[in-house]
Design an enzyme around this catalytic site. Structure first.
Site, PDB file in Angstrom:
ATOM      1  N   SER A 138      -3.930  -4.035  -6.287  1.00  0.00           N
ATOM      2  CA  SER A 138      -5.283  -4.481  -6.589  1.00  0.00           C
ATOM      3  C   SER A 138      -6.244  -3.738  -5.686  1.00  0.00           C
ATOM      4  O   SER A 138      -5.860  -3.272  -4.606  1.00  0.00           O
ATOM      5  CB  SER A 138      -5.405  -5.988  -6.327  1.00  0.00           C
ATOM      6  OG  SER A 138      -6.750  -6.415  -6.346  1.00  0.00           O
ATOM      7  N   TYR A 151      -3.897 -13.704  -1.501  1.00  0.00           N
ATOM      8  CA  TYR A 151      -3.970 -12.554  -2.406  1.00  0.00           C
ATOM      9  C   TYR A 151      -4.307 -11.286  -1.646  1.00  0.00           C
ATOM     10  O   TYR A 151      -3.668 -10.234  -1.831  1.00  0.00           O
ATOM     11  CB  TYR A 151      -5.016 -12.828  -3.486  1.00  0.00           C
ATOM     12  CG  TYR A 151      -4.982 -11.865  -4.645  1.00  0.00           C
ATOM     13  CD1 TYR A 151      -4.002 -11.963  -5.625  1.00  0.00           C
ATOM     14  CD2 TYR A 151      -5.944 -10.863  -4.779  1.00  0.00           C
ATOM     15  CE1 TYR A 151      -3.974 -11.095  -6.712  1.00  0.00           C
ATOM     16  CE2 TYR A 151      -5.923  -9.996  -5.865  1.00  0.00           C
ATOM     17  CZ  TYR A 151      -4.937 -10.109  -6.825  1.00  0.00           C
ATOM     18  OH  TYR A 151      -4.905  -9.235  -7.890  1.00  0.00           O
ATOM     19  N   LYS A 155      -1.557  -8.269  -1.378  1.00  0.00           N
ATOM     20  CA  LYS A 155      -1.862  -7.035  -2.102  1.00  0.00           C
ATOM     21  C   LYS A 155      -1.976  -5.851  -1.144  1.00  0.00           C
ATOM     22  O   LYS A 155      -1.632  -4.722  -1.509  1.00  0.00           O
ATOM     23  CB  LYS A 155      -3.135  -7.198  -2.935  1.00  0.00           C
ATOM     24  CG  LYS A 155      -2.948  -8.117  -4.147  1.00  0.00           C
ATOM     25  CD  LYS A 155      -1.844  -7.620  -5.076  1.00  0.00           C
ATOM     26  CE  LYS A 155      -1.726  -8.456  -6.328  1.00  0.00           C
ATOM     27  NZ  LYS A 155      -0.682  -7.939  -7.268  1.00  0.00           N
TER      28      LYS A 155
END
Length: 271
Positions: A138, A151, A155
């Site tokens: 991401s 997250y 990531k």
């Protein structure tokens, strides 16, 4: 790191019941590849696999047993695996209040699933002198994710592992690509981050949608396959991402202050 022609190749895609994963499967099949798809959502996966003409292996992408079953199914139906798309991912809107279980899930799916798949496949690719690993990370892995600690951190880990794979095996026949988009029209963006994260989830989703265009999954998938055929490591479907990374590297403090201001703006809008 070389390139790979897709016609006749055998590919596995995780997180492929919908979104980017399903779009990758469709694009690969259109390019003449043979495809195995996997997802935790068994019913939706079965529908997708039947619709596009792929072999389905349901299950948790972070499970060594499920990864082994994907590989076994690919070999049984088609032959040795040529490409692995570590596309499954999880996201929520949790910050410091994230539980250890939330952290374990994010680490397992967003990072360790990639490690376990590479552990199983890369030695054989080195022996054959050919193979390709694609990590769906991401832009959050290059920058950060406002509203979600789990997250953002995991990531970053996915990007770091992809870089390590490329450095370690890129001159031994193993290609590596790392996908780092911002907003893509997927279930995760539409509801995944908001379903369990409260205000943090709403801010996380707003941070993504407010930063640039929300792309269609197939547009992203086409860019991923182009990167594989061209031998490109970093895939940034949103052109602004590279400029954001440049600014971050040029003046980290200024970048953090700018992100703080953006967060304050988003939190005001979320109230």
């Amino acid at each position: 790191m070389g390139t790979m022609e897709l016609t006749g190749k055998v590919a596995i895609i995780t997180g492929a019941a919908g979104g980017i994963g399903a779009a990758l499967a469709e694009a690969l099949l259109a390019a003449g590849a043979r495809v195995v798809v996997s997802d935790l959502d068994e019913a939706r996966l079965a529908e997708t696999a039947e619709r596009i003409g792929a072999v389905a292996v349901p299950g948790d992408a972070s499970s060594e047993a499920v990864i082994s079953a994907m590989v076994a199914a690919a070999e049984e139906h088609y032959g040795p695996v040529d490409l692995f798309f570590a596309n499954a991912g999880v996201g929520d809107g949790s910050g410091l209040a994230a539980t250890d279980e939330q952290w374990r899930t994010a680490l397992d799916v967003n990072v360790l699933a990639h490690v376990r798949a590479a552990r199983l496949l890369v030695p054989g690719w080195v022996e054959r002198g050919s193979g390709w690993f694609v990590s769906t990370a991401s832009a959050a892995g290059l920058l950060t994710q406002i509203g979600s600690a789990t997250y953002s951190v995991t990531k970053h880990g996915a990007v770091a592992f992809a870089e390590w794979l490329a450095v370690t095996y890129g001159d031994r026949g193993v290609g590596v690509s790392c996908l780092c988009p911002m907003g893509v029209d997927t279930d995760m963006l539409r509801g995944g981050m908001t379903s369990s994260g409260g205000e943090g989830g709403r801010v996380a989703a707003a941070a993504v949608t407010g930063a640039g265009e929300v792309l269609a999954p197939r547009d992203v998938a086409d860019q991923v396959l182009a990167a594989v055929t061209e031998g490109t490591f970093l895939i940034t479907p949103h052109a602004d991402v590279r400029e954001f990374v440049r600014r971050k590297a040029a003046d980290h403090d200024r970048w953090i202050h700018g992100m703080q201001r953006y967060q304050q703006h988003l939190m005001g809008d979320a109230r």
